[in-house]
Scaffold this active site. Structure first.
Site, short mmCIF file in Angstrom:
data_model
loop_
_atom_site.label_atom_id
_atom_site.label_comp_id
_atom_site.label_asym_id
_atom_site.label_seq_id
_atom_site.Cartn_x
_atom_site.Cartn_y
_atom_site.Cartn_z
N SER A 109 -2.33 27.29 -56.68
CA SER A 109 -1.22 28.35 -57.65
C SER A 109 -1.12 29.41 -56.58
O SER A 109 -1.80 29.95 -55.77
CB SER A 109 -1.76 28.57 -58.80
OG SER A 109 -3.13 29.08 -58.68
N LEU B 95 1.32 30.64 -55.09
CA LEU B 95 1.82 30.76 -53.42
C LEU B 95 3.24 31.34 -53.65
O LEU B 95 3.89 31.63 -52.47
CB LEU B 95 2.01 29.28 -53.11
CG LEU B 95 0.90 28.54 -52.80
CD1 LEU B 95 1.29 26.93 -52.23
CD2 LEU B 95 0.26 29.18 -51.60
N ASP C 94 7.78 35.41 -64.45
CA ASP C 94 8.69 35.12 -63.46
C ASP C 94 10.24 35.42 -63.69
O ASP C 94 11.08 35.40 -62.72
CB ASP C 94 8.49 33.54 -63.14
CG ASP C 94 7.39 33.22 -62.28
OD1 ASP C 94 7.28 34.02 -61.21
OD2 ASP C 94 6.47 32.58 -62.33
N THR D 24 -1.97 21.17 -41.37
CA THR D 24 -0.74 20.26 -42.01
C THR D 24 -1.23 19.37 -43.26
O THR D 24 -0.51 18.92 -43.98
CB THR D 24 0.05 19.71 -41.19
OG1 THR D 24 -0.36 18.37 -40.46
CG2 THR D 24 0.56 20.82 -40.16
N LYS D 25 -2.51 19.20 -43.17
CA LYS D 25 -3.13 17.83 -44.04
C LYS D 25 -2.81 18.49 -45.56
O LYS D 25 -2.36 17.42 -46.46
CB LYS D 25 -4.63 17.80 -43.81
CG LYS D 25 -5.21 16.35 -44.57
CD LYS D 25 -4.36 15.06 -43.71
CE LYS D 25 -4.73 14.82 -42.41
NZ LYS D 25 -4.29 13.63 -42.15
N PRO D 26 -3.41 19.32 -45.90
CA PRO D 26 -3.00 19.83 -47.39
C PRO D 26 -1.66 19.57 -47.97
O PRO D 26 -1.26 19.11 -48.98
CB PRO D 26 -3.27 21.25 -47.61
CG PRO D 26 -4.30 21.67 -46.29
CD PRO D 26 -4.01 20.58 -45.39
N GLN E 28 0.26 17.41 -46.59
CA GLN E 28 0.71 15.96 -46.42
C GLN E 28 0.17 15.34 -47.83
O GLN E 28 0.98 14.47 -48.43
CB GLN E 28 0.09 15.45 -45.34
CG GLN E 28 0.60 15.65 -43.93
CD GLN E 28 -0.28 15.10 -42.81
OE1 GLN E 28 -0.68 14.05 -42.90
NE2 GLN E 28 -0.52 15.86 -41.83
N CYS F 140 7.30 53.36 -74.36
CA CYS F 140 6.82 52.57 -75.58
C CYS F 140 5.64 53.46 -75.93
O CYS F 140 5.53 54.49 -76.57
CB CYS F 140 6.39 51.18 -75.21
SG CYS F 140 6.28 50.12 -76.55
N HIS G 94 11.63 49.71 -73.14
CA HIS G 94 11.26 49.33 -71.96
C HIS G 94 12.26 49.38 -70.90
O HIS G 94 12.79 48.07 -70.41
CB HIS G 94 10.46 47.78 -72.12
CG HIS G 94 9.25 47.97 -72.85
ND1 HIS G 94 8.10 48.10 -72.33
CD2 HIS G 94 9.03 47.78 -74.03
CE1 HIS G 94 7.04 48.08 -73.10
NE2 HIS G 94 7.71 47.98 -74.36
N GLU H 56 11.95 49.58 -68.00
CA GLU H 56 11.77 48.62 -66.53
C GLU H 56 12.43 47.32 -66.56
O GLU H 56 12.23 46.66 -65.55
CB GLU H 56 10.08 48.66 -66.44
CG GLU H 56 9.40 47.72 -67.65
CD GLU H 56 9.04 48.45 -68.76
OE1 GLU H 56 8.11 48.09 -69.62
OE2 GLU H 56 9.69 49.68 -69.03
#
Length: 553
Positions: A19, A21, A77, A193-195, A197, A385, A523, A525
């Site tokens: 996770s 990434l 997100d 590259t194996k991970p 694949q 706030c 808020h 922001e």
């Protein structure tokens, strides 16, 4: 453009290996390029946890709770999405497993399934597909991010639902983009590259063949590794995209565009799009990369060891600097350290201080002391706030002489409850009357975009340049109207109120007494973007620059 009753073309974003990434940033960057090509883009997050929404989750575990115009409490997100695209999102764009099961069970209780056995397939997956349609309807393209990583048991219903959508609609209406890791093994001096694949193999085992691979690595993928990944994953070589660590996330749209990622999507989904105009993003990158000035801003909070809890605040401060070619260095400080060591020592050397939102009494006294120190020394102060409530308590105690002033969130028996639940106070002929509402707090939460009237002649009005503004809220406690006259008489200015004049939205100190001291209950922001900034944050950074220049003289 999509036509009525037609399905919006969809791009699903999945992740593998590990996770964190950057699926959200990658998806938002692609959305920014597609938007720069004239397409109307929306984005959606499918989160596999059972919570109905992040509103009651710990900031230490989940990070920031982002709030949309309609008052939905969502995954952080969605903040990335709205900072990268101009589309304003809603609660439809943030779906959790908890929401899905809640809807399915509600239907079962109503008898919608006519007494049939309710199962993950088709009932849960159908509900997921219904939610995807509702969130993406009417747009030229919808980008849907699946939380977690391939192989997580929690994500399986979402993955099955998007597999079904691809089968039902075809490759020209639904495509898959998979983000994976290509680690560099320093001892061997090689990229592995194996991970990747194995991650794609796991994805294919549940019936999903990615159309695009985003390979996250420390350095660009050599052609040999790119060809190898393409060969073993059955993905076209041109669709194996290198995603390296960049020093500025706003460079990512240009980086992806250089590898034609947007063109791959446009071609497969048969989108009618113009050439990409990324000049706005280039301007953002140029301003951030070549600053004319620099300031240090202290953020005094209670979750500073987990800065994702203040993600939008940190980004908005940087946006305020970008708008005036100023590098903003953030100094994250614990409010409790201010209590222990004193504000003068903890805040030494900063050019401005921001006190963000939060809940609970831990560190609150440190926030009050931060307000007092900034107010007395002329240090630019921006309260958001809880930061506004701390400033009100500071003014009440130290300017109005109201000993024992506090928020009822922290002291139910406060002698002067200058901050409280609306249900705890009301005014009658200037007298303050309290009502004990027990522990029922849910009905008093104020969420979402609300308009407020800004007072002419104030700092707030000068910054906004308008009489009425809209800001997003997320809080329970309010300024107690019974103390308006006393605190105004002590020198505090109420610079914005709700449209019905009931609620205090912003307070400040007159500029004759302090160069820049402003606090708001909302808020702001959540409405800041790198391309446009936000008036309050731009003004705050400008004040910090002036403070720094004055100190240097």
């Amino acid at each position: 453009m999509t036509t009525p009753n037609s399905h919006t073309p969809l791009l699903f974003v999945t992740g593998g290996v590990v996770s964190s990434l950057g699926k959200g940033i990658a998806a938002a960057s692609l959305a920014a390029i597609l938007e720069a090509r004239g397409l109307r883009v929306t984005m959606m997050k499918l989160d596999p946890y059972l919570n109905v929404d992040p509103g009651t989750m710990s900031p230490f575990q989940h990070g920031e709770v982002y709030v949309t115009d309609d008052g939905a409490e969502t995954d952080l997100d969605l903040g990335h999405y709205e900072r990268f695209v101009n589309t304003r999102l809603s609660g439809l764009n943030s779906i959790t497993t908890g929401k899905i099961y809640e809807a399915v069970i509600r239907k079962e209780r109503r008898g919608d399934y006519l007494g049939g056995t309710v199962q993950v397939i088709p009932h849960v997956t159908d509900q997921i597909k219904t939610c995807i349609d509702a969130a993406t309807d009417g747009f030229d393209v919808g980008i849907v991010e699946i939380g977690g990583t391939v192989g997580d048991i929690e994500s399986l219903p979402f993955l099955e639902a998007i597999r079904q959508l691809r089968t039902e609609r075809g490759a020209d209406k639904a495509m898959f983009m998979h983000l994976t890791l290509v680690p560099y093994i320093a001892a061997a001096g090689e990229l592995k590259t194996k991970p990747t694949q194995h991650s794609v193999k796991e994805l294919r085992s549940i019936g999903i063949q990615p159309d695009v691979l985003i390979c996250r690595s420390e350095q660009p993928l050599p052609e040999g590794e790119r060809r190898k990944i393409a060969l073993f994953t059955n993905v076209p070589e041109k669709a194996v995209i290198s995603a390296i660590d960049l020093d500025n996330i706003h460079k990512i749209p240009r980086w992806f565009h250089a590898q034609a990622l947007d063109q791959i999507v446009v071609d497969q989904l048969h989108l009618s799009a113009r050439e990409a105009d990324l000049s706005e993003w280039d301007a953002v990158v140029d301003a951030a990369s070549h600053p004319d000035d620099a300031v240090t801003i202290a953020v005094v909070g209670k979750y500073v060891d987990h800065q994702d809890a203040y993600k939008s605040v940190g980004e908005a401060l940087k946006h305020g600097g970008i708008r005036q070619r100023t590098k903003v260095t953030l100094k994250w400080l614990e409010a409790e350290d201010v209590e222990r060591e004193g504000a003068a020592q903890v805040l030494a050397g900063v050019d401005g201080v921001l006190v963000p939102g939060g809940f609970g009494d831990r560190g609150f006294e440190g926030k009050v002391l931060t307000s007092k120190y900034a107010r007395e020394t002329g240090l630019p102060y921006f309260g958001i706030c809880y930061g506004m409530q701390a400033a009100v308590v500071d003014v009440a105690r130290h300017l109005a002489g109201l000993e024992g002033a506090n928020s009822t969130e922290n002291d139910k028996q406060a002698k002067h409850p200058v901050i409280g639940l609306i249900t705890e106070w009301r005014t009658q002929s200037g007298d303050i009357e309290r009502r004990d509402e027990g522990s029922d707090l849910g009905g008093t939460m104020r969420l979402g975009l609300q308009e407020q009237r800004v007072k002419p002649g104030t700092l707030a009005h000068a910054l906004y340049g308008k009489d009425v503004v809209g800001e997003r809220h997320r809080h329970r406690y309010e300024f107690n109207n019974g103390y308006r006259e006393q605190l105004e008489a002590a020198g505090m200015v109420i610079s914005a109120k709700s449209m019905d004049d009931l609620l205090v939205e912003m307070i400040e100190m007159p500029q004759t007494a302090h160069p820049w001291f402003l606090a708001c209950q909302a808020h702001p922001e959540f409405l800041s973007t790198p391309r446009s900034g936000h008036p309050l944050f731009v003004g705050f950074i400008k004040a910090a620059r002036e403070r720094k220049a004055s100190n240097q003289k």
